[in-house]
Design an enzyme around this catalytic site. Structure first.
Site, PDB file in Angstrom:
ATOM      1  N   SER A 193       0.800  -1.224   0.000  1.00  0.00           N
ATOM      2  CA  SER A 193       0.000   0.000   0.000  1.00  0.00           C
ATOM      3  C   SER A 193       0.833   1.275   0.000  1.00  0.00           C
ATOM      4  CB  SER A 193      -0.939   0.023   1.216  1.00  0.00           C
ATOM      5  OG  SER A 193      -1.889  -1.006   1.122  1.00  0.00           O
TER       6      SER A 193
ATOM      7  N   THR B 120      -1.581   4.380   3.396  1.00  0.00           N
ATOM      8  CA  THR B 120      -2.334   5.125   2.380  1.00  0.00           C
ATOM      9  C   THR B 120      -2.498   6.597   2.731  1.00  0.00           C
ATOM     10  OG1 THR B 120      -3.457   3.104   1.674  1.00  0.00           O
ATOM     11  CG2 THR B 120      -4.474   5.203   1.048  1.00  0.00           C
TER      12      THR B 120
ATOM     13  N   ASP C 207      -8.826  -4.251   3.291  1.00  0.00           N
ATOM     14  CA  ASP C 207      -7.510  -4.888   3.184  1.00  0.00           C
ATOM     15  C   ASP C 207      -7.173  -5.720   4.408  1.00  0.00           C
ATOM     16  OD1 ASP C 207      -4.505  -4.881   2.227  1.00  0.00           O
ATOM     17  OD2 ASP C 207      -4.462  -4.019   4.241  1.00  0.00           O
TER      18      ASP C 207
ATOM     19  N   HIS D  66      -6.388  -9.765   4.937  1.00  0.00           N
ATOM     20  CA  HIS D  66      -5.112 -10.265   5.460  1.00  0.00           C
ATOM     21  C   HIS D  66      -5.316 -11.367   6.507  1.00  0.00           C
ATOM     22  CE1 HIS D  66      -1.932  -8.045   3.547  1.00  0.00           C
ATOM     23  NE2 HIS D  66      -2.494  -6.872   3.801  1.00  0.00           N
TER      24      HIS D  66
ATOM     25  N   HIS E 220      -4.502  -1.997  -4.495  1.00  0.00           N
ATOM     26  CA  HIS E 220      -4.041  -3.315  -4.934  1.00  0.00           C
ATOM     27  C   HIS E 220      -5.159  -4.301  -4.684  1.00  0.00           C
ATOM     28  CE1 HIS E 220      -3.738  -4.342  -0.709  1.00  0.00           C
ATOM     29  NE2 HIS E 220      -3.057  -3.216  -0.518  1.00  0.00           N
TER      30      HIS E 220
ATOM     31  N   HIS F 218      -1.178  -9.829  -0.688  1.00  0.00           N
ATOM     32  CA  HIS F 218      -1.887  -9.059  -1.707  1.00  0.00           C
ATOM     33  C   HIS F 218      -1.954  -9.853  -3.008  1.00  0.00           C
ATOM     34  CE1 HIS F 218      -0.691  -5.045   0.431  1.00  0.00           C
ATOM     35  NE2 HIS F 218      -1.597  -5.730   1.090  1.00  0.00           N
TER      36      HIS F 218
END
Length: 594
Positions: free
Chosen positions: A155, A215, A385, A389, A427, A515
């Site tokens: 990221s 980010t 995200d 994970h 992503h 990712h």
């Protein structure tokens, strides 16, 4: 004579063969320099080993800020040239306001599954026919997400690409690939927030993660490593050279000039809430965060820096306090709602605002009507995200739903003729939407219950890797003489499978799921939105913002910024015809009857 001519031709042809390069060596000549930029040849497979040619010395292309600037400007030119060829001129329309929505990790499979989840969660039919609000945006494109040094990105590198126009290394923030641990100035690049502030625009960031996370940090920070969020994380060799991300937010431009800062992250900012409640225990590396050792309370320092505001700056820590802020008057608003990230929305704690709440508040502070030069705002749905994970599919998909609500709020509170809205991901993830489930099947359910002869029941949403491997491994539940290594799904209770912390199956064991490297979608709405088309490098998005918003390096690309909302040739022709028709009608009306 004929024989002589044949002999002459054979002689010349033979000499040309002798002078020709060896065909075998020609086939193994090094590829164009751009292909080699990630490696010098030492860490690539033998089938791609490069042979050095004495005639063609290897040229090392440095993918630095200048390199990526040229890539972005070429893409902008190519896109505009195609629009001109098609006689489409609305690309010259300019955006007063720009909102960039980033669904962190929201790849195509997550969008599709999230759309169905939304429909089923709201009980809107089967689910497949549901739409996310950005599905209806008029323009779409695909962004290539790789980092300079990684095929599958992180990221930090992707956010730097989107917000500065410069692709960089994995883990780097606000610096190009020439970054240095020992020189904080090396490779520094400006962000869209720098460009916006220089043009007199108001600026802000909103996130469900820590405000120092990768980010949001890429909009204001310049640092060698994304993990240096606190002073305690900066390694000894970089102390006194690199300033931690939290300090950069309150000490340096553009962060210290943001009008809005909303998200989590009290702990790295030195303002820990010791009474914080965590009702649901989520796991993963991201659930722990560094603490400061310099005893500084950065939010309090932020307040002091804005002590001379005509209306006092607002620092809030709860949804209740956020809703009390006079958004139309306050110029600077900081809201820090958790020590770490804001809790997954599926298990939201009391007092926490939603992403929709924060988005509406941010727009309220940034929008100042016709007297303003406009604003640039980042809104990140960051926990999509983090759910992936940990293989928390339900938590991740609910974050997509919350993200969608925030985009709807932005559309409801902005003028579509003035505001460019971009929705994208940084992503993707190693998550699959698979099998042959029946129409209307629970997106978080089993894919093949309708096939009783199948040897194993499996889930529609599964992961290529991650911690879900351990929870689904059969171990002692494996039947004797069975080749099936996975625990039967019916051994999980309904309560377990509907829990926010239930992990979907992962095929390969990892503590933290990875990712995905495929392209991500970009959806665009508003002035300048038709600059988003086709497939492009991710850094191009910064040039879309620059050109459409008349800020930064592309504002002088073709002079359209000096013309404002430029009319297309077609618009001009239509206008002329309208005036002519009006004139004729006036003459006919005024003419005496005969």
């Amino acid at each position: 004579m004929k024989v002589f001519c044949i002999q002459f031709v054979l002689l010349v042809f033979g000499q040309s063969l002798l002078r020709a390069p060896n065909l075998t060596s020609a086939a193994t000549l090094q590829p164009p320099p751009l292909i080699q930029t990630l490696s010098d040849g030492g860490d690539i497979g033998p089938q791609f080993k490069l042979e050095q040619s004495s005639e063609t010395p290897q040229v090392k292309v440095v993918e630095d800020a200048k390199f990526w600037h040229n890539v972005g400007m070429r893409q902008l030119k190519k896109t505009i040239d195609k629009a001109k060829k098609a006689k489409e001129y609305s690309y010259t329309n300019k955006a007063k306001n720009i909102i960039v929505f980033v669904g962190d990790g929201m790849g195509i499979s997550t969008i599709s599954a999230g759309r169905i989840y939304k429909g089923q969660y709201l009980k809107h039919g089967h689910g497949e026919e549901e739409t996310l609000i950005f599905d209806d945006f008029p323009n779409t494109g695909m962004a290539k997400t790789y980092n300079v040094d990684k095929q599958v990105p992180d990221s930090a590198g992707t956010a730097t690409a989107m917000f500065t126009g410069v692709k960089t290394d994995y883990g780097a923030i606000g610096v190009d690939s020439t970054r240095s641990e020992l020189n904080a100035e090396q490779g520094r690049v400006e962000s869209i927030m720098d460009w916006a502030q220089r043009a007199g625009k108001r600026t802000g960031i909103v996130t469900t993660t820590r405000i120092t996370h990768a980010t949001p940090a890429a909009t204001y920070a310049h640092i060698y490593d994304r993990d240096w969020e606190c002073d305690t994380e900066v390694p000894a060799q970089s102390v006194g050279i690199h300033v931690d991300i939290a300090r950069q937010l309150v000490e340096n431009a553009p962060g210290n000039k943001f009008n809005v800062i909303l998200g989590g992250g009290r702990k790295p900012m030195g303002a820990i809430n010791t009474q914080e409640v965590n009702t649901v225990k989520f796991e993963g590396p991201t659930e722990t965060i560094c603490a400061r050792n310099d005893q500084r309370n950065l939010p309090k320092e932020w307040l002091q820096k804005h002590a001379n505001d005509s209306v006092p700056a607002a620092l809030v820590h709860s949804r209740e306090d956020l809703l009390k802020v006079d958004l139309k008057k306050v110029d600077h608003l900081m809201g820090l709602f958790r020590n770490n990230h804001i809790t997954y929305s599926i298990a939201r704690e009391a007092g926490e605002p939603s992403l929709q709440d924060m988005t509406e508040a941010a727009i309220g502070v940034l929008e100042r009507g016709q007297t303003s030069s406009g604003y640039v705002l980042l809104v990140e749905g960051g926990r999509i995200d983090q759910g992936h994970h940990m293989n928390y599919a339900r938590a991740a998909l609910h974050e997509v739903y919350e993200f969608d609500l925030a985009i709807q709020a932005a559309l409801n509170n902005t003028n579509p003729e003035e505001t460019l809205i971009l929705v994208t991901a940084d992503h993707s993830h190693a998550v699959t939407f698979n099998g042959y489930p029946l129409r209307g099947n629970d997106i978080l359910g089993s894919a093949n219950l309708h096939k009783p002869k199948d040897p194993m029941v499996y889930e529609t949403i599964t992961y290529a890797n991650g911690p879900g491997y351990f929870e689904h491994l059969a171990n002692e539940t494996r039947p004797a003489n069975s080749s099936n290594v996975w625990k039967a799904l019916n051994l999980f209770t309904e309560k377990e499978r509907t829990s926010p912390t239930y992990r979907n199956l992962a095929a390969f064991a990892m503590k933290d799921e990875t990712h995905g490297g495929e392209d991500v979608a970009v959806f665009a709405h508003g002035p300048g939105s038709n600059l988003v088309r086709g497939v492009f490098e991710q850094n191009y998005l910064a040039y879309v913002v620059s050109y459409a918003g008349c800020i930064g390096p592309a504002k002088d690309f073709d002079g359209s910024c000096s013309r404002g909302h430029a009319a297309s040739p077609g618009d001009k022709i239509t206008g002329s015809v309208t005036l002519l028709v009006a004139a004729i009608v006036s003459l006919l009306v005024a003419a005496p009857a005969t």
